[in-house]
Motif scaffolding. Structure first.
Motif, PDB file in Angstrom:
ATOM      1  N   GLY A 253       0.811  -1.212   0.000  1.00  0.00           N
ATOM      2  CA  GLY A 253       0.000   0.000   0.000  1.00  0.00           C
ATOM      3  C   GLY A 253       0.843   1.260   0.000  1.00  0.00           C
ATOM      4  N   ARG A 254       2.152   1.099  -0.087  1.00  0.00           N
ATOM      5  CA  ARG A 254       3.055   2.242  -0.010  1.00  0.00           C
ATOM      6  C   ARG A 254       2.978   3.095  -1.270  1.00  0.00           C
ATOM      7  N   ARG A 255       2.920   4.393  -1.088  1.00  0.00           N
ATOM      8  CA  ARG A 255       2.930   5.321  -2.206  1.00  0.00           C
ATOM      9  C   ARG A 255       4.366   5.778  -2.439  1.00  0.00           C
ATOM     10  N   LEU A 256       4.831   5.658  -3.666  1.00  0.00           N
ATOM     11  CA  LEU A 256       6.227   5.891  -3.981  1.00  0.00           C
ATOM     12  C   LEU A 256       6.433   7.230  -4.686  1.00  0.00           C
ATOM     13  N   ARG A 257       7.634   7.762  -4.513  1.00  0.00           N
ATOM     14  CA  ARG A 257       8.085   8.909  -5.300  1.00  0.00           C
ATOM     15  C   ARG A 257       8.968   8.356  -6.422  1.00  0.00           C
ATOM     16  N   ILE A 258       8.521   8.599  -7.643  1.00  0.00           N
ATOM     17  CA  ILE A 258       9.137   7.965  -8.806  1.00  0.00           C
ATOM     18  C   ILE A 258       9.711   9.030  -9.725  1.00  0.00           C
ATOM     19  N   GLY A 259      10.985   8.885 -10.055  1.00  0.00           N
ATOM     20  CA  GLY A 259      11.611   9.770 -11.020  1.00  0.00           C
ATOM     21  C   GLY A 259      11.362   9.292 -12.432  1.00  0.00           C
ATOM     22  N   LEU A 260      11.110  10.218 -13.338  1.00  0.00           N
ATOM     23  CA  LEU A 260      10.817   9.893 -14.736  1.00  0.00           C
ATOM     24  C   LEU A 260      11.977  10.339 -15.608  1.00  0.00           C
ATOM     25  N   LEU A 261      12.562   9.376 -16.317  1.00  0.00           N
ATOM     26  CA  LEU A 261      13.691   9.629 -17.204  1.00  0.00           C
ATOM     27  C   LEU A 261      13.319   9.092 -18.580  1.00  0.00           C
ATOM     28  N   THR A 281       3.041   4.660 -18.937  1.00  0.00           N
ATOM     29  CA  THR A 281       3.295   3.993 -17.659  1.00  0.00           C
ATOM     30  C   THR A 281       3.313   4.999 -16.527  1.00  0.00           C
ATOM     31  N   ALA A 282       3.909   6.164 -16.745  1.00  0.00           N
ATOM     32  CA  ALA A 282       3.925   7.214 -15.718  1.00  0.00           C
ATOM     33  C   ALA A 282       2.507   7.651 -15.368  1.00  0.00           C
ATOM     34  N   GLU A 283       1.662   7.772 -16.366  1.00  0.00           N
ATOM     35  CA  GLU A 283       0.266   8.157 -16.112  1.00  0.00           C
ATOM     36  C   GLU A 283      -0.463   7.088 -15.305  1.00  0.00           C
ATOM     37  N   ARG A 284      -0.219   5.827 -15.603  1.00  0.00           N
ATOM     38  CA  ARG A 284      -0.823   4.742 -14.823  1.00  0.00           C
ATOM     39  C   ARG A 284      -0.364   4.801 -13.370  1.00  0.00           C
ATOM     40  N   LEU A 285       0.915   5.054 -13.169  1.00  0.00           N
ATOM     41  CA  LEU A 285       1.452   5.121 -11.805  1.00  0.00           C
ATOM     42  C   LEU A 285       0.803   6.250 -11.017  1.00  0.00           C
ATOM     43  N   GLU A 286       0.597   7.387 -11.645  1.00  0.00           N
ATOM     44  CA  GLU A 286      -0.061   8.497 -10.959  1.00  0.00           C
ATOM     45  C   GLU A 286      -1.502   8.137 -10.622  1.00  0.00           C
ATOM     46  N   ARG A 287      -2.163   7.450 -11.533  1.00  0.00           N
ATOM     47  CA  ARG A 287      -3.537   7.025 -11.254  1.00  0.00           C
ATOM     48  C   ARG A 287      -3.587   6.036 -10.086  1.00  0.00           C
ATOM     49  N   LEU A 288      -2.522   5.255  -9.909  1.00  0.00           N
ATOM     50  CA  LEU A 288      -2.453   4.309  -8.798  1.00  0.00           C
ATOM     51  C   LEU A 288      -2.036   4.974  -7.485  1.00  0.00           C
ATOM     52  N   GLY A 289      -1.797   6.269  -7.527  1.00  0.00           N
ATOM     53  CA  GLY A 289      -1.524   7.004  -6.298  1.00  0.00           C
ATOM     54  C   GLY A 289      -0.078   7.369  -6.053  1.00  0.00           C
ATOM     55  N   ALA A 446      17.044  -3.034  -2.916  1.00  0.00           N
ATOM     56  CA  ALA A 446      15.621  -2.680  -2.901  1.00  0.00           C
ATOM     57  C   ALA A 446      14.796  -3.510  -3.883  1.00  0.00           C
ATOM     58  N   GLU A 447      15.149  -4.777  -4.061  1.00  0.00           N
ATOM     59  CA  GLU A 447      14.364  -5.643  -4.954  1.00  0.00           C
ATOM     60  C   GLU A 447      12.905  -5.756  -4.512  1.00  0.00           C
ATOM     61  N   ARG A 448      12.659  -5.758  -3.208  1.00  0.00           N
ATOM     62  CA  ARG A 448      11.272  -5.869  -2.725  1.00  0.00           C
ATOM     63  C   ARG A 448      10.425  -4.704  -3.251  1.00  0.00           C
ATOM     64  N   THR A 449      10.964  -3.502  -3.214  1.00  0.00           N
ATOM     65  CA  THR A 449      10.237  -2.344  -3.732  1.00  0.00           C
ATOM     66  C   THR A 449       9.913  -2.520  -5.205  1.00  0.00           C
ATOM     67  N   LEU A 450      10.886  -2.974  -5.988  1.00  0.00           N
ATOM     68  CA  LEU A 450      10.666  -3.174  -7.422  1.00  0.00           C
ATOM     69  C   LEU A 450       9.603  -4.232  -7.677  1.00  0.00           C
ATOM     70  N   LEU A 451       9.648  -5.322  -6.939  1.00  0.00           N
ATOM     71  CA  LEU A 451       8.676  -6.398  -7.154  1.00  0.00           C
ATOM     72  C   LEU A 451       7.273  -5.970  -6.732  1.00  0.00           C
ATOM     73  N   GLU A 452       7.162  -5.261  -5.627  1.00  0.00           N
ATOM     74  CA  GLU A 452       5.838  -4.786  -5.202  1.00  0.00           C
ATOM     75  C   GLU A 452       5.241  -3.833  -6.226  1.00  0.00           C
ATOM     76  N   LEU A 453       6.051  -2.946  -6.782  1.00  0.00           N
ATOM     77  CA  LEU A 453       5.566  -2.041  -7.812  1.00  0.00           C
ATOM     78  C   LEU A 453       5.186  -2.813  -9.074  1.00  0.00           C
ATOM     79  N   ALA A 454       5.990  -3.816  -9.431  1.00  0.00           N
ATOM     80  CA  ALA A 454       5.674  -4.640 -10.596  1.00  0.00           C
ATOM     81  C   ALA A 454       4.354  -5.387 -10.406  1.00  0.00           C
ATOM     82  N   PHE A 455       4.137  -5.924  -9.208  1.00  0.00           N
ATOM     83  CA  PHE A 455       2.857  -6.582  -8.919  1.00  0.00           C
ATOM     84  C   PHE A 455       1.692  -5.609  -9.110  1.00  0.00           C
ATOM     85  N   ALA A 456       1.861  -4.368  -8.669  1.00  0.00           N
ATOM     86  CA  ALA A 456       0.780  -3.382  -8.775  1.00  0.00           C
ATOM     87  C   ALA A 456       0.451  -3.100 -10.243  1.00  0.00           C
ATOM     88  N   LEU A 457       1.457  -2.950 -11.075  1.00  0.00           N
ATOM     89  CA  LEU A 457       1.209  -2.694 -12.494  1.00  0.00           C
ATOM     90  C   LEU A 457       0.591  -3.909 -13.180  1.00  0.00           C
TER      91      LEU A 457
END
Length: 469
Positions: A253-261, A281-289, A446-457
């Protein structure tokens, strides 16, 4: 989709023991005794035989399946990439410069892979010494992309990615020294996690290098497969210097700060299809909070040239020590890319100390770019998957290296710094139906963070499947 495009697609999903199962689903079916491990291995062998004439993905078959012992993925059939020693099988490194001999013992990672319980059926093809982002050769058929066989399957883990995307196996070994897990994953519509340096058992070659670029992993069709593999591998060996990952089973349920490159720090501009995939993908992430904001990475402008010099050093070292691979090794029989890299390095060898210093300092600039951020979203590659031949080692070296550097403009930084990074299929495709990948990178461990975000997408919009097109 036109008839010609339909004919260019290749898959072997069918109503057998594997069905549509990913690795986790198949392992569960085997535990419930709905499917036998021997039955799964038999049906994978049949699928591989059916798809191989069009994909050219397999280097060597085992005479009999080699079953792992227990583990989260017990009974799941897989293949090992042919740059990793597997006892009894030759290790050819994708090269015609020597005749490979059978390995006397498993490499450390092969043992770690077997500890997850998988059943090994053979080895997959790679470009010579894993140097290229496409799995093509001077004197042999290329590995082809199952989404469109006129296109590259990526590299260097192209054989593994082609088999997984086509449904021949649920999961397969890959490794990454400049993008070689993430690039074929992007080309073939797969999940490709490059772990943090030191997350997996080290290989002997990497430990002897001034900068160890290579880390092992897998390519898979689902986030849960990559997560399960990492958790299972961690049970075999865990680096006490890194935080444990454990079994990640879904989004947080964590909301992340994501840099866009969107464009590469080295000045390479992404093509239109790639930019669309990343911005959508950036737009989807913003919609997910999540919060998404542009980021700049102040990487040394000499990074690309320095990485090219280091790449050349690796080719030079192989040329100098090749007889350890086979007594008949002849560096003159290596392909055009290997020769060109070696010759480039010979002209620049005096710069090696300065190059190594600058590459090692990249971690400081990269860490600064992460201030206030949890992850960075970027393309995997600067342009969409090229046709077979565009990056072939038969292309004159000056043209080829220019094309390679314009293509592989994002992935090498994570290898130099050692940070984890994951390629995921986006919702976009090319006009001829090929997948387009996007990449998320994070801080070390930080693999856990990457996997949790991947699960969300993946939960928000399931990844496009070849068998459904």
């Amino acid at each position: 989709m036109t008839t010609s495009e339909e004919q260019a697609r290749v898959h072997v999903f069918r109503d057998d023991a594997l069905g549509d199962h990913d690795a986790v689903g198949l392992a569960a079916a085997i535990r419930r005794r709905e499917v036998g491990a021997a039955e799964a291995a038999r049906d994978v062998a049949a699928r591989v035989r059916a798809v191989e004439p069009r994909l050219n993905a397999v280097q060597t078959h085992l005479d009999a399946p080699a079953h792992g012992s227990g583990g989260l993925l017990a009974g799941v059939p897989t293949f090992v990439k042919d740059n990793t020693d597997y006892q009894g099988l030759p290790t050819g490194h994708g090269s015609a410069a020597f005749a490979p001999r059978a390995a006397r013992r498993h490499a450390p990672f092969a043992r770690q892979l077997l500890s997850t319980g998988v059943t090994v059926l053979g080895k997959t093809r790679l470009p010579e010494f894993g140097f290229s982002p496409t799995t093509e050769y001077e004197g042999a058929e290329p590995v082809r992309n199952p989404w469109h066989t006129d296109h590259s399957a990526g590299g260097s883990s192209g054989g593994s990615a082609a088999l997984v995307a086509a449904g021949a196996v649920p999961i397969a070994h890959a490794n990454d020294g400049g993008g070689s897990i993430r690039i074929p994953a992007a080309c073939c519509g797969l999940v490709g996690l490059k772990p943090t340096r030191g997350r997996m058992v080290a290989n002997a070659q990497g430990r002897r290098l001034p900068i160890d670029l290579v880390v092992d992993g897998v390519v898979s069709r689902s986030v849960r497969d990559s997560a399960a593999f990492l958790a299972a591998a961690e049970q075999h060996w865990r680096n006490p210097k890194l935080p444990p990952v454990g079994l990640v089973e879904g989004p947080s349920g964590r909301r992340l700060r994501i840099g866009l490159l969107v464009d590469s720090p080295n000045g390479v501009r992404s093509d239109a299809g790639t930019r669309t995939a990343v911005t959508e993908t950036a737009e989807r992430l913003e919609r997910l909070g999540h919060t998404v904001e542009p980021v700049e990475l102040s990487i040394d402008p000499r990074f690309t040239d320095d990485f090219l010099t280091y790449w050349g050093l690796l080719s030079f070292l192989i040329g100098a020590t090749g007889r350890t691979l086979g007594a008949d090794f002849d560096r003159h029989r290596t392909d055009g890319l290997s020769r060109g890299l070696r010759e480039t390095y010979v002209r620049a060898w005096r710069t090696t100390p300065a190059v190594l210093r600058r590459l090692k300092r990249t971690r400081e600039a990269y860490a600064a770019g992460f201030r206030g951020l949890d992850v960075i979203l970027s393309p995997v590659l600067a342009h969409t998957t090229p046709p077979i031949g565009h990056l072939s080692p038969t292309v004159p070296y000056a043209t080829l290296i220019e094309r390679l550097l314009d293509y592989v403009a994002f992935t090498p930084v994570d290898n130099v710094v050692g940070t984890p990074s994951i390629s995921l299929p986006s919702t976009s495709t090319t006009p001829d139906g090929l997948p387009v990948g996007v990449m998320f990178s994070a801080r070390p461990g930080a693999e856990r963070t990457l996997l949790e975000l991947a699960f969300a997408l993946e939960a928000d919009r399931p990844f496009r499947r070849l068998q459904d097109v």
